[in-house]
Write a protein that holds these residues in place. Structure first.
Motif, short mmCIF file in Angstrom:
data_model
loop_
_atom_site.label_atom_id
_atom_site.label_comp_id
_atom_site.label_asym_id
_atom_site.label_seq_id
_atom_site.Cartn_x
_atom_site.Cartn_y
_atom_site.Cartn_z
N ILE A 205 41.02 29.45 35.86
CA ILE A 205 39.99 29.07 34.88
C ILE A 205 40.55 28.41 33.63
CG2 ILE A 205 38.01 29.88 33.53
CD1 ILE A 205 37.80 30.08 36.65
N HIS A 206 41.69 28.88 33.12
CA HIS A 206 42.21 28.28 31.89
C HIS A 206 42.37 26.76 31.98
CE1 HIS A 206 44.38 27.69 28.17
NE2 HIS A 206 45.27 27.01 28.86
N PRO A 207 42.81 26.19 33.11
CA PRO A 207 42.96 24.74 33.15
C PRO A 207 41.67 23.96 32.96
CG PRO A 207 44.22 25.77 34.92
CD PRO A 207 43.34 26.84 34.33
N ILE A 208 40.50 24.58 33.27
CA ILE A 208 39.26 23.80 33.24
C ILE A 208 38.23 24.34 32.24
CG2 ILE A 208 39.55 22.96 35.61
CD1 ILE A 208 36.97 25.66 34.98
N ASN B 33 36.94 30.17 43.45
CA ASN B 33 38.31 30.43 43.90
C ASN B 33 38.88 31.69 43.24
OD1 ASN B 33 38.16 28.15 45.46
ND2 ASN B 33 39.41 26.88 44.12
N LEU B 34 38.57 31.87 41.95
CA LEU B 34 39.00 33.08 41.25
C LEU B 34 38.45 34.32 41.94
CD1 LEU B 34 39.92 34.92 38.86
CD2 LEU B 34 37.83 34.17 37.67
N PHE B 35 37.14 34.34 42.16
CA PHE B 35 36.50 35.52 42.74
C PHE B 35 36.97 35.76 44.17
CE2 PHE B 35 32.94 34.03 39.78
CZ PHE B 35 33.52 34.66 38.69
N ASN B 36 37.15 34.69 44.92
CA ASN B 36 37.61 34.85 46.31
C ASN B 36 39.05 35.38 46.36
OD1 ASN B 36 35.19 33.94 47.36
ND2 ASN B 36 35.87 31.81 47.53
N ALA B 37 39.91 34.85 45.49
CA ALA B 37 41.30 35.29 45.47
C ALA B 37 41.39 36.75 45.03
CB ALA B 37 42.12 34.40 44.53
N PHE C 174 44.72 43.76 35.29
CA PHE C 174 45.78 42.79 35.02
C PHE C 174 45.77 41.66 36.04
CE2 PHE C 174 48.04 46.01 32.35
CZ PHE C 174 48.22 45.19 31.23
N HIS C 175 45.55 42.00 37.31
CA HIS C 175 45.58 40.96 38.34
C HIS C 175 44.41 39.99 38.17
CE1 HIS C 175 46.94 39.00 41.89
NE2 HIS C 175 45.79 39.17 42.53
N PHE C 176 43.23 40.50 37.83
CA PHE C 176 42.10 39.60 37.59
C PHE C 176 42.44 38.63 36.46
CE2 PHE C 176 38.16 38.25 35.64
CZ PHE C 176 37.32 38.02 36.72
N LEU C 177 43.06 39.12 35.39
CA LEU C 177 43.39 38.26 34.25
C LEU C 177 44.49 37.26 34.61
CD1 LEU C 177 43.20 40.95 31.43
CD2 LEU C 177 41.63 39.03 31.77
N ARG C 178 45.42 37.66 35.46
CA ARG C 178 46.42 36.70 35.93
C ARG C 178 45.76 35.57 36.71
NH1 ARG C 178 49.93 41.35 36.50
NH2 ARG C 178 49.05 41.79 38.56
N LEU C 179 44.83 35.94 37.60
CA LEU C 179 44.12 34.92 38.38
C LEU C 179 43.22 34.07 37.48
CD1 LEU C 179 43.18 37.02 41.54
CD2 LEU C 179 44.90 35.21 41.37
#
Length: 214
Positions: free
Chosen positions: A43-46, A106-110, A33-38
């Motif tokens: 990612i969704h914006p771009i 940024n996704l993977f780092n977060a 769930f947290h991965f999908l939130r991030l």
């Protein structure tokens, strides 16, 4: 050494990666769930999302990178139209226009930071650089969708894509609102019935994996 594809606007990519040294990326439901939130946040914006699957130690995404004029950093009221997973919060505003690959980094780092804190570990979690394959052929778009959705079957987690909760298959066959680009995906298969029927057929995994160089 495999060539690293640049990530260019208005192009389709199969993006995939695994845990470093084969480690698991997801240890429990809260991690998925947290991965999908991030993912919604970064990612969704771009990028437009067409298919995805999260496996315990790897993942696959099929996306189209948006053109800059399509970038969307607004904050939706709720995430009922998320990419297919339930109960996600809306993505947050991001500042500045960064190159698309930076949003994935940024996704993977977060996620790594949160996973390490949650599981008392240190260091890298994902292999680097993350893998990506440019797709320019409609047949390969269909093959990539089926490959992604059938990944849990191949790895022995279920006998049908609907039996695995962490993929976009259910969102594709549902009528519920989603930010997944379901309409276009079903059109690649002509209609919903053919989408379902073709997912029952065997695919040439060896050919696809050779093309991806997995």
């Amino acid at each position: 050494m495999q060539k690293i594809e640049p990530i260019i606007s208005d192009r389709f990519y199969h993006i995939y990666n695994r845990g470093i040294n084969g480690e698991n990326l997801f240890a429990g439901e809260d991690n998925y769930f947290h991965f999908l939130r991030l993912y919604d946040k970064f990612i969704h914006p771009i990028a437009d999302t067409y298919a995805w699957v999260l496996m315990p130690n790897h993942f696959h995404l099929l996306v189209r990178i948006k053109e800059e004029k399509e970038f969307d950093f607004t904050n939706p009221d709720r995430a009922s139209n998320s990419i297919g997973a339930p109960n996600l919060t809306g993505f947050q505003n991001l500042s500045g226009l960064k190159p698309p690959f930076q949003h994935f980094s940024n996704l993977f780092n977060a996620y790594t930071k949160a996973f390490n804190k949650r599981h008392a570990r240190h260091g890298a979690l994902f292999e680097r650089p993350f893998k990506r394959k440019l797709i320019t052929d409609k047949d390969y778009l269909r093959q990539a969708v089926m490959y992604i959705h059938n990944n849990p079957i191949h790895h022995g987690f279920c006998d049908h894509p609907l039996g695995y909760p962490w993929s976009s298959y259910a969102a594709c066959v549902s009528v519920k609102p989603t930010r997944l680009h379901r309409k276009e995906v079903l059109e690649w298969f002509d209609d919903r019935a053919n989408f379902i029927a073709m997912h029952r057929r065997s695919i040439d995994r060896e050919k696809i994996e050779q093309w991806l160089k997995i």
